[in-house]
Design a protein around this motif. Structure first.
Motif, PDB file in Angstrom:
ATOM      1  N   LEU A  83       0.866  -1.142  -0.034  1.00 38.23           N
ATOM      2  CA  LEU A  83      -0.119   0.165   0.103  1.00 38.23           C
ATOM      3  C   LEU A  83       0.849   1.250  -0.109  1.00 38.23           C
ATOM      4  O   LEU A  83       1.629   1.454   0.835  1.00 38.23           O
ATOM      5  CB  LEU A  83      -0.775   0.184   1.413  1.00 38.23           C
ATOM      6  N   GLU A  84       0.750   2.342  -0.815  1.00 38.02           N
ATOM      7  CA  GLU A  84       1.373   3.446  -0.971  1.00 38.02           C
ATOM      8  C   GLU A  84       0.641   4.292  -0.127  1.00 38.02           C
ATOM      9  O   GLU A  84       1.195   5.201   0.743  1.00 38.02           O
ATOM     10  CB  GLU A  84       1.391   4.068  -2.345  1.00 38.02           C
ATOM     11  N   GLU A  85      -0.565   4.480   0.085  1.00 36.69           N
ATOM     12  CA  GLU A  85      -1.279   5.223   1.091  1.00 36.69           C
ATOM     13  C   GLU A  85      -1.679   4.507   2.340  1.00 36.69           C
ATOM     14  O   GLU A  85      -1.915   3.531   2.235  1.00 36.69           O
ATOM     15  CB  GLU A  85      -2.738   5.784   0.371  1.00 36.69           C
ATOM     16  N   LYS A  86      -1.704   5.090   3.525  1.00 39.39           N
ATOM     17  CA  LYS A  86      -1.747   4.671   4.609  1.00 39.39           C
ATOM     18  C   LYS A  86      -3.266   4.379   4.972  1.00 39.39           C
ATOM     19  O   LYS A  86      -4.242   5.262   4.639  1.00 39.39           O
ATOM     20  CB  LYS A  86      -1.211   5.752   5.798  1.00 39.39           C
ATOM     21  N   VAL A  87      -3.830   3.319   5.162  1.00 41.97           N
ATOM     22  CA  VAL A  87      -4.758   2.805   5.544  1.00 41.97           C
ATOM     23  C   VAL A  87      -5.063   2.203   6.954  1.00 41.97           C
ATOM     24  O   VAL A  87      -4.077   1.286   7.206  1.00 41.97           O
ATOM     25  CB  VAL A  87      -5.507   1.762   4.658  1.00 41.97           C
ATOM     26  N   PRO A  88      -5.810   2.789   7.810  1.00 42.80           N
ATOM     27  CA  PRO A  88      -5.751   2.291   9.373  1.00 42.80           C
ATOM     28  C   PRO A  88      -6.652   1.005   9.337  1.00 42.80           C
ATOM     29  O   PRO A  88      -7.503   0.758   8.642  1.00 42.80           O
ATOM     30  CB  PRO A  88      -6.669   3.365  10.063  1.00 42.80           C
ATOM     31  N   TYR A  89      -5.921   0.108  10.127  1.00 43.67           N
ATOM     32  CA  TYR A  89      -6.619  -1.339  10.417  1.00 43.67           C
ATOM     33  C   TYR A  89      -6.462  -1.487  12.028  1.00 43.67           C
ATOM     34  O   TYR A  89      -5.782  -0.858  12.766  1.00 43.67           O
ATOM     35  CB  TYR A  89      -5.591  -2.086   9.601  1.00 43.67           C
ATOM     36  N   ILE A  97      -3.208 -13.483  13.188  1.00 40.76           N
ATOM     37  CA  ILE A  97      -3.285 -12.033  13.361  1.00 40.76           C
ATOM     38  C   ILE A  97      -4.614 -11.604  12.231  1.00 40.76           C
ATOM     39  O   ILE A  97      -4.250 -11.332  11.089  1.00 40.76           O
ATOM     40  CB  ILE A  97      -2.520 -11.091  13.171  1.00 40.76           C
ATOM     41  N   VAL A  98      -5.815 -11.294  12.690  1.00 39.16           N
ATOM     42  CA  VAL A  98      -6.942 -10.971  11.795  1.00 39.16           C
ATOM     43  C   VAL A  98      -6.992  -9.493  11.664  1.00 39.16           C
ATOM     44  O   VAL A  98      -6.926  -8.802  12.766  1.00 39.16           O
ATOM     45  CB  VAL A  98      -8.286 -11.263  12.296  1.00 39.16           C
ATOM     46  N   TYR A  99      -6.499  -8.832  10.506  1.00 38.00           N
ATOM     47  CA  TYR A  99      -7.031  -7.454  10.135  1.00 38.00           C
ATOM     48  C   TYR A  99      -8.176  -7.005   9.573  1.00 38.00           C
ATOM     49  O   TYR A  99      -8.609  -7.482   8.783  1.00 38.00           O
ATOM     50  CB  TYR A  99      -5.574  -6.962   9.674  1.00 38.00           C
ATOM     51  N   VAL A 100      -8.570  -6.000  10.182  1.00 33.51           N
ATOM     52  CA  VAL A 100      -9.836  -5.150   9.646  1.00 33.51           C
ATOM     53  C   VAL A 100      -9.777  -3.813   9.479  1.00 33.51           C
ATOM     54  O   VAL A 100      -9.360  -2.964  10.271  1.00 33.51           O
ATOM     55  CB  VAL A 100     -11.289  -5.568  10.821  1.00 33.51           C
ATOM     56  N   PRO A 101     -10.218  -3.448   8.272  1.00 29.89           N
ATOM     57  CA  PRO A 101     -10.129  -1.652   8.042  1.00 29.89           C
ATOM     58  C   PRO A 101     -10.805  -1.135   8.800  1.00 29.89           C
ATOM     59  O   PRO A 101     -12.028  -1.437   9.105  1.00 29.89           O
ATOM     60  CB  PRO A 101     -10.335  -1.852   6.404  1.00 29.89           C
ATOM     61  N   GLN A 102     -10.214   0.030   9.334  1.00 31.59           N
ATOM     62  CA  GLN A 102     -11.222   0.981  10.074  1.00 31.59           C
ATOM     63  C   GLN A 102     -11.626   1.984   9.035  1.00 31.59           C
ATOM     64  O   GLN A 102     -11.525   2.377   7.756  1.00 31.59           O
ATOM     65  CB  GLN A 102     -10.315   1.630  11.002  1.00 31.59           C
ATOM     66  N   ALA A 103     -12.796   2.833   9.748  1.00 34.64           N
ATOM     67  CA  ALA A 103     -13.328   3.864   9.254  1.00 34.64           C
ATOM     68  C   ALA A 103     -12.207   5.024   8.996  1.00 34.64           C
ATOM     69  O   ALA A 103     -11.191   4.872   9.759  1.00 34.64           O
ATOM     70  CB  ALA A 103     -14.127   4.656  10.107  1.00 34.64           C
ATOM     71  N   ILE A 104     -12.242   5.628   7.971  1.00 32.67           N
ATOM     72  CA  ILE A 104     -11.112   6.555   7.454  1.00 32.67           C
ATOM     73  C   ILE A 104     -11.327   7.971   8.293  1.00 32.67           C
ATOM     74  O   ILE A 104     -10.558   8.859   8.004  1.00 32.67           O
ATOM     75  CB  ILE A 104     -11.194   7.057   5.976  1.00 32.67           C
ATOM     76  N   PHE A 105     -12.350   7.752   9.123  1.00 35.32           N
ATOM     77  CA  PHE A 105     -12.332   9.085  10.078  1.00 35.32           C
ATOM     78  C   PHE A 105     -12.680   8.763  11.314  1.00 35.32           C
ATOM     79  O   PHE A 105     -12.975   7.701  11.626  1.00 35.32           O
ATOM     80  CB  PHE A 105     -13.656  10.225   9.398  1.00 35.32           C
ATOM     81  N   ARG A 106     -12.512   9.672  12.374  1.00 32.53           N
ATOM     82  CA  ARG A 106     -12.760   9.344  13.841  1.00 32.53           C
ATOM     83  C   ARG A 106     -13.706  10.065  14.590  1.00 32.53           C
ATOM     84  O   ARG A 106     -13.571  11.479  14.227  1.00 32.53           O
ATOM     85  CB  ARG A 106     -11.323   9.490  14.454  1.00 32.53           C
ATOM     86  N   VAL A 107     -14.565   9.526  14.958  1.00 33.30           N
ATOM     87  CA  VAL A 107     -15.667  10.292  15.693  1.00 33.30           C
ATOM     88  C   VAL A 107     -15.476  10.587  17.226  1.00 33.30           C
ATOM     89  O   VAL A 107     -14.641   9.739  17.665  1.00 33.30           O
ATOM     90  CB  VAL A 107     -17.105   9.324  15.611  1.00 33.30           C
ATOM     91  N   ARG A 108     -15.641  11.746  17.523  1.00 32.12           N
ATOM     92  CA  ARG A 108     -15.450  12.011  18.866  1.00 32.12           C
ATOM     93  C   ARG A 108     -16.633  12.027  19.876  1.00 32.12           C
ATOM     94  O   ARG A 108     -17.820  12.111  19.113  1.00 32.12           O
ATOM     95  CB  ARG A 108     -14.981  13.290  18.999  1.00 32.12           C
ATOM     96  N   ALA A 109     -16.563  11.536  20.962  1.00 28.84           N
ATOM     97  CA  ALA A 109     -17.909  11.249  21.681  1.00 28.84           C
ATOM     98  C   ALA A 109     -18.552  12.719  22.020  1.00 28.84           C
ATOM     99  O   ALA A 109     -17.845  13.796  22.295  1.00 28.84           O
ATOM    100  CB  ALA A 109     -17.429  10.856  23.094  1.00 28.84           C
ATOM    101  N   VAL A 110     -19.966  12.830  21.714  1.00 30.02           N
ATOM    102  CA  VAL A 110     -20.494  13.713  22.256  1.00 30.02           C
ATOM    103  C   VAL A 110     -20.548  13.903  23.787  1.00 30.02           C
ATOM    104  O   VAL A 110     -20.496  12.892  24.561  1.00 30.02           O
ATOM    105  CB  VAL A 110     -21.922  13.746  21.879  1.00 30.02           C
TER     106      VAL A 110
END
Length: 511
Positions: free
Chosen positions: A83-89, A117-130
Motif C-alpha cells: 500500500l502506498e497510502e496509509k489505511v488504518p486497520y 492475526i486478523v486485520y480489519v479496515p477501520q473507518a477513514i474518519f474518527r468520531v469524537r464522543a458527544v
C-alpha cells in the motif's frame, strides 16, 4: 516476497528497534500452515500469519516479537499489501483486539501453532464522543417514539404520539416542517437511501410518503400520498437498497395484522403482499442481496424473495416473541451512495454504484449475517441467505432483549435489554465479548457511531450514555431528559446524537 521463506523486515528496521532485534539469531522457518513445533521462533517472539476477516491469508508467516505494537503491525501489513497510502486497520488475536502490544492480546492463548492475526479496515474518519447538549427542542405534544437522521445527515425526522412527524434542520438545530396525515401514534419512520423520500407508519394502519426536501407552507408539508396499508397498526418500514431500486424505489411495511406489503414509492401501488406469519410482525429488513426478512410475535423469522412473492425459508429457534432483527450491512445500506461527510454524486446511477461498492465491502465474500433478539432473553446469529439453522445462540441477558445492532464495520454486535445491561458480541461468531453496565433502567435503543468505536444508548433511567468499545466503559454520561429516553440516533457524519422520549423534548448532543 517468496511465500514460506523468511521475510526480513528491512524497510521497518529504521522505524522500530524491535525489528532490528528480530534480525539476529533467526531460526529456520517452517512452511505456511505448519505448526511452530517444527521450527521454534526466537525467544520473545511468535510465528504469526496475517489474515482477513474472511480467513484469507496475506503474505507468508513471520517471526514477530511479542512486544510489537499495533502501530508497528500497521507498518508490517502495509508492506505486505504493497500500500502506498496509509489505511488504518484494527488487529485481532483470538478475537481480542491488539490495542497496545501483541503480548497483551495473546494473553493465555497457545503459541504452539502459528498465531492468526486478523486485520480489519477501520473507518477513514474518527468520531469524537458527544459531551454536551447543544439544543433542547420542544414541539411535539406527546412522547417521541422514533428518530432518524437522513442519509446526508442534514435533516432529522422524529415521530411522536401526537400523530405528527417533524423535520428538523440539523445545522441550525431548529424545526423545519411538520408533517400531518396520521390519525394516531406515529410508530415508525424510515428514510429512503437516496434521501429524497421519508415514509412513516402509524397506529392507524396508514403509511404516509413524503418528499423530504419539499418546501413547507406555513411550516407544514403535505404528504406525497397516504396509503391505507394495513388493517392494524404499522410496526416497521424498510426501504429497498439503492443499488437494487434504480428504476422504482420500493419499501416494505410490516404490521400487527401479520402481513408484509411491498409498495412502489412513486405510484403508491402495492406490488405484493407476503403472508405467512400468524401474529404481529414486529420488525422487517430489506437485505442488500434482495431478500426481505421479517421477525414476528409468532416466534419465527421469515426470509422472503419479494420479486417472486415466495417464502425462501423460515428460521425457528426463539421461544418467545422476536423483538428486533439487524443485518451486518444495515449501516452501509442506510446511507446509500453518501460518504461519511454526507456527500453523494448528483447522478442517481453513480450513487447506486457507490452504494453497491460500500455494501460489498462490509459484507465481504460471505453472505450477509443477521442477529435477532427476543423476549426469551436470547439472541441468535444467522446467515439467512444460506441456512435455516443459526450460527450460534447468544445467552446472558436476564430479561427480554429489546434492541440489537451491528457496528457499521460489521465487527461487533451490541444488544440492549430490559435488565439494564448492554452486551457486546463478536460480529462474525457471536461470541460474548463484554457486558457494559451503567444504566439503572431498561435499555430501549442503541446507535453506533460511523467509525464503530463508540456506542450510544437510551434508557428508562432518563439518561443517554456513550460507550467506548476499546475500553468497554462509559465514555460520557449524558443526563438531561426529564423522563424515559425511547429513541436515540447518531448522525452519519458522527457530529451529533439525537435523543427523545417521554418528556416530549428532542435533544441534540455534540462534542
Amino acid at each position: 516476497m517468496r511465500r514460506g521463506g523468511r521475510t526480513p523486515p528491512h524497510r521497518f528496521a529504521t522505524e522500530t528497534a524491535t525489528w532490528k532485534r528480530s534480525q539476529t539469531s533467526r531460526p529456520t522457518r517452517n512452511r505456511p500452515g505448519e505448526t511452530a513445533a517444527r521450527s521454534r521462533p526466537m525467544a520473545g517472539a511468535v510465528i504469526a500469519q496475517f489474515e482477513t476477516a474472511e480467513g484469507e491469508r496475506t503474505g507468508p508467516q513471520l517471526d514477530i516479537p511479542v512486544d510489537t505494537t499495533a502501530a508497528q503491525l500497521q507498518l508490517i501489513l502495509h508492506e505486505l499489501l504493497h500500500l502506498e497510502e496509509k489505511v488504518p486497520y484494527s488487529f485481532y488475536v483470538a478475537e481480542a483486539e491488539v490495542s497496545s502490544t501483541l503480548e497483551k492480546a495473546l494473553g493465555a492463548a497457545s503459541t504452539e501453532q502459528a498465531v492468526r492475526i486478523v486485520y480489519v479496515p477501520q473507518a477513514i474518519f474518527r468520531v469524537r464522543a458527544v459531551t454536551r447538549c447543544s439544543s433542547t427542542l420542544p414541539g411535539h405534544a406527546e412522547a417521541l417514539l422514533s428518530s432518524s437522521f437522513s442519509p446526508d445527515g442534514n435533516t432529522l425526522a422524529t415521530g411522536s404520539g401526537d400523530h405528527c412527524v417533524r423535520l428538523w434542520d440539523v445545522h441550525t438545530e431548529t424545526p423545519r416542517a411538520t408533517l400531518r396525515s396520521h390519525r394516531d401514534w406515529v410508530l415508525c419512520i424510515a428514510w429512503s437511501p437516496c434521501g429524497r423520500f421519508l415514509a412513516s407508519g402509524g397506529k392507524d394502519g396508514q403509511v404516509a410518503l413524503w418528499r423530504a426536501m419539499e418546501r413547507s407552507v406555513k411550516g407544514e408539508v403535505a404528504p406525497l400520498r397516504v396509503m391505507n396499508a394495513h388493517k392494524k397498526w404499522v410496526n416497521a418500514i424498510a426501504w429497498e437498497p439503492l443499488h437494487l431500486s434504480l428504476a422504482m424505489p420500493r419499501f416494505a411495511s410490516a404490521s400487527k395484522d401479520g402481513q408484509i406489503r411491498i409498495w412502489e414509492a412513486l405510484t403508491g401501488r402495492c406490488v405484493t403482499s407476503l403472508s405467512g406469519h400468524s401474529m404481529s410482525v414486529s420488525c422487517v429488513r430489506w437485505s442488500g442481496d434482495g431478500l426481505v426478512i421479517s421477525g414476528s410475535q409468532d416466534r419465527t423469522i421469515k426470509v422472503w424473495a419479494p420479486n417472486e412473492t415466495k417464502l425462501v425459508r423460515s428460521l425457528e429457534g426463539h421461544a418467545h416473541w422476536v423483538n428486533c432483527i439487524a443485518l451486518n450491512t444495515d449501516a452501509a445500506l442506510r446511507v446509500g451512495g453518501h460518504d461519511h461527510r454526507g456527500v453523494a454524486a448528483p447522478e442517481i446511477e453513480a450513487q447506486a454504484v457507490a452504494a453497491e461498492k460500500k455494501f460489498k465491502e462490509v459484507r465481504g465474500a460471505a453472505p450477509e449475517l443477521m442477529v435477532s433478539g427476543s423476549d426469551d432473553f436470547t439472541l441468535f446469529l444467522w446467515s439467512p441467505y444460506s441456512s435455516k439453522k443459526p450460527i450460534t445462540r447468544m445467552t446472558g441477558h436476564v430479561q427480554l432483549v429489546n434492541a440489537a445492532c451491528f457496528s457499521p464495520d460489521g465487527q461487533w454486535i451490541a444488544s440492549g435489554s430490559f435488565d439494564g445491561s448492554i452486551r457486546l458480541w463478536h460480529g462474525k461468531t457471536g461470541k460474548f465479548v463484554a457486558t457494559l453496565r451503567g444504566h439503572v433502567g431498561a435499555v430501549y435503543q442503541l446507535a453506533w457511531s460511523g467509525d464503530s468505536r463508540l456506542l450510544a444508548s437510551g434508557s428508562k433511567d432518563s439518561t443517554v450514555k456513550v460507550w467506548e468499545t476499546r475500553t468497554r466503559k462509559v465514555k460520557e454520561d449524558l443526563p438531561g431528559h426529564a423522563d424515559e429516553v425511547y429513541t436515540v440516533d447518531w448522525s452519519p457524519d458522527g457530529e451529533r446524537v439525537a435523543s427523545g422520549g417521554k418528556d416530549r423534548n428532542l435533544k441534540m448532543w455534540r462534542c
